[in-house]
Design an enzyme around this catalytic site. Structure first.
Site, PDB file in Angstrom:
ATOM      1  N   CYS A   1     -17.276 -14.634  14.407  1.00 43.40           N
ATOM      2  CA  CYS A   1     -18.931 -14.644  14.392  1.00 43.40           C
ATOM      3  C   CYS A   1     -19.066 -13.401  15.200  1.00 43.40           C
ATOM      4  O   CYS A   1     -18.405 -13.031  16.356  1.00 43.40           O
ATOM      5  CB  CYS A   1     -19.410 -15.736  15.382  1.00 43.40           C
ATOM      6  SG  CYS A   1     -21.029 -15.499  16.130  1.00 43.40           S
TER       7      CYS A   1
ATOM      8  N   CYS B   1     -23.452 -21.310  19.018  1.00 50.11           N
ATOM      9  CA  CYS B   1     -23.064 -20.007  19.170  1.00 50.11           C
ATOM     10  C   CYS B   1     -23.550 -19.445  20.733  1.00 50.11           C
ATOM     11  O   CYS B   1     -22.772 -18.868  21.350  1.00 50.11           O
ATOM     12  CB  CYS B   1     -23.863 -19.192  18.196  1.00 50.11           C
ATOM     13  SG  CYS B   1     -23.524 -17.283  18.009  1.00 50.11           S
TER      14      CYS B   1
END
Ligand SMILES: Nc1ncnc2c1ncn2[C@@H]1O[C@H](COP(=O)(O)OP(=O)(O)OP(=O)(O)O)[C@@H](O)[C@H]1O
Ligand SMILES: [Mg+2]
Ligand SMILES: [Zn+2]
Lengths: 290, 284
Positions: free
Chosen positions: A250, A279
């Protein structure tokens, strides 16, 4: 009765808790109980009118509103994001019509998670219910347009045409190209659409600890995967089911274990977690440990 | 009805009847070969077949002949499960020790029986095949229905069958819509026998084909039947086909069996006036 009286009657502000009246909720819950009793089987239900348009998650919303009570905490995500317009609207509607119900973006805090096209990355637990918004509940529609016929196919567990479609895909493209909404066999009996979740999420339904409920408002169907139920993607022994692979972590939190999505940025595109809450949490952890 | 326990047969049919319409007390008496009609004059019900009984021995080939509308296809469709019969019993030697009436099982079990124990070749390839998916895919469908799950094995089997049916290897991944009628029919046969059924039902498999092509298809059928020892029920209104393939034959008229026996005997010494007429028409 004149028009003014009619209008004033129709526009009464006294919503029932959870917007739907208790009988409607009961009907939805009864359909859900049947769905839980026959994993993967689509149960028809009398889809109600809601103050949002069909196709915007009314199926999932009716399930959520029928289940929610005082003490529940609800999370709503759209493709993994808590802050998308659709998720925000649904959350606001639940908030306004269900006083006393908590709302959260934290997966761990939620008792009911309504979702469109994703399963949260944080593993769900037995006390949590996942409610999917389903646009097209019938997995056999791609091979058979007639409703009568798909019903017969389910009744007889006659799924060879579905299998042939996968075989043809494989022969033509060298692999099965079907991505979102990959068909699964539930409890060894019914072929089911897991709703348009990515392949990534499909194995997470297998023998899951939590209850999954699926609602299609426009097509008036609900179905379910109870906890600890087999959910097997249709695949061949020499071409097993695979999930998406990501070469990079990511770009925001550095996670290598979550499902990533491409977001167009000002200059380039960025590949980041599709689950925004995950996240954020992962990013905070990274920063704390630095 | 008195049905003997499992015997030396692959398929036993007892008193099979199928009618279309409400039915009335007069239906059976007012229809049939003597009455010369299949439609009940009182209630308009079509008695497509009634009282049809026969045994088919394992590996045997039984013919059903009769004029158009005599009920031949109806018998096959009832056996295959395309139609629900109005009455009667059918037993398969390979199902439940030959003691399970396949007409009264659940629809799910019926599907299983059809997938594992039966094969059907339809009069029109359009009915037996999906013309838009590949020839190999059509055969794969049968194998997948019988729970084959390995693509390589499925393709090997499909290829073997197509080659035996003299369909070129290069055609395997092409849709039969582009094939000749004869080749479509050969693909259909390959599909029907793919999962090694104990009984294959063939409905006028050569009727739409040129005479020159017919002989080739019949040869292949005969060859494969002998190699695989499958029992076959061959429907045709062509006595030539039946003479070539079938040791025993049933003659139907207006939904009833009028004569049954060894094919040679029926052709040489027909007993029923209708059979005599049929036989004289081909010998003429
Ligand atoms: N779905 C149906 N509804 C009403 N009548 C039907 C139906 N199917 C068949 N029939 C009638 O049943 C009778 C037997 O038909 P069937 O198709 O079994 O005859 P057949 O011997 O196969 O004829 P052919 O040689 O023309 O194929 C005919 O009178 C036919 O019109
Ligand atoms: Mg016919
Ligand atoms: Zn991330």
């Amino acid at each position: 009765m004149d028009l003014r009286t009619l209008a004033s009657l129709g526009s009464g502000t006294g919503y029932n808790f959870g917007f739907l009246d208790e009988l409607s909720k009961k009907a939805v819950r009864r359909a859900l109980l049947k769905a839980i009793a026959i994993p993967g089987y689509q149960v028809p239900f009398g889809s109600r009118e809601l103050p949002i348009a069909r196709g915007w998650g009314t199926g999932g919303l009716q399930i959520t509103l029928s289940l929610v009570g005082q003490g529940d905490v609800v999370k709503v995500i759209d493709q993994g994001a808590d802050e998308s317009v659709n998720a925000v609207n649904l959350r606001r509607l639940i908030e306004r019509t269900s006083p006393g119900v908590g709302l959260t973006t934290f997966t761990r805090e939620a008792t009911i998670i309504q979702t469109r096209h994703r399963i949260p990355e944080t593993p769900l637990q037995a006390h949590q219910i996942l409610v999917f918004q389903v646009p097209l509940p019938e997995p056999l529609r791609v091979v058979e347009p007639r409703e009568e016929e798909t019903r017969r196919m389910h009744a007889e567990a006659d799924y060879s045409r579905m299998w042939v479609a996968l075989y043809e895909d494989l022969v033509r493209h060298g692999r099965i190209t079907r991505a979102a909404g990959y068909p699964v066999l539930v409890n060894g009996r019914h072929v089911m659409s897991p709703s348009p979740i990515p392949r990534w999420d499909v194995p997470r339904l297998h023998q899951a600890e939590f209850l999954s409920l699926f609602g299609a408002g426009r097509e008036k169907r609900v179905y379910a995967v109870p906890p600890w139920t087999d959910v097997e993607p249709l695949a061949f022994t020499d071409h097993p089911f695979t999930v998406e692979r990501f070469d990079e972590p990511c770009a925001r939190c550095g996670s290598r274990t979550s499902y990533l999505t491409v977001i167009p940025d000002e200059r380039s595109t960025r590949v980041v977690c599709s689950d925004t809450e995950y996240c954020d949490e992962h990013l905070a952890l990274q920063e704390a440990s630095r | 009805m008195n049905v003997a326990p499992a015997g030396p047969w692959a398929l036993r049919v007892v008193g099979l009847g199928k009618w279309f319409g409400p039915g009335c007390d007069a239906c059976l008496a007012e229809t049939g070969p003597e009455a010369g009609r299949s439609t009940c004059p009182r209630c308009g019900t079509v008695v497509a077949c009634a009282g049809v009984s026969f045994d088919l021995r394992p590996g045997g080939v039984l013919g059903i002949v009769g004029e158009s509308g005599s009920g031949k296809t109806t018998v096959l469709r009832c056996l295959n499960g395309d139609l629900t019969p109005s009455e009667g019993i059918a037993l398969l030697g390979s199902v439940g020790g030959g003691e399970r009436d396949i007409f009264t099982v659940s629809s799910q079990e019926r599907r299983q029986i059809r997938n594992f124990h039966l094969g059907m070749v339809y009069q029109s390839a359009r009915e037996g095949l999906n013309l838009r998916i590949s020839a190999g895919g059509n055969i794969a469908e049968r194998l997948l229905a019988a729970e084959w799950r390995e693509v390589a094995a499925i393709r090997r089997r499909a290829l073997t069958l197509l080659e035996r049916m003299e369909v070129p290897r290069s055609r395997m991944d092409q849709p039969p819509a582009t094939f000749s009628g004869g080749m479509q029919q050969r693909v259909q046969i390959a599909k029907a026998i793919a999962n090694g059924p104990s009984v294959v039902l063939l409905d006028e498999m050569t009727s739409g084909l040129d005479v020159s092509v017919q002989a080739g298809v019949l040869d292949l059928i005969q060859e494969i039947q002998r190699a695989e020892r499958m029992a076959m029920l061959v429907v045709s209104h062509d006595l030539g086909v039946v003479r070539l393939l079938c040791e025993r034959t049933i003659v139907m008229k207006n939904g009833r069996i009028v004569e049954a026996g060894l094919t040679d005997q029926i052709l040489e010494d027909p007993q029923h006036p209708y059979t005599q007429l049929l036989v004289s028409s081909i010998n003429a």
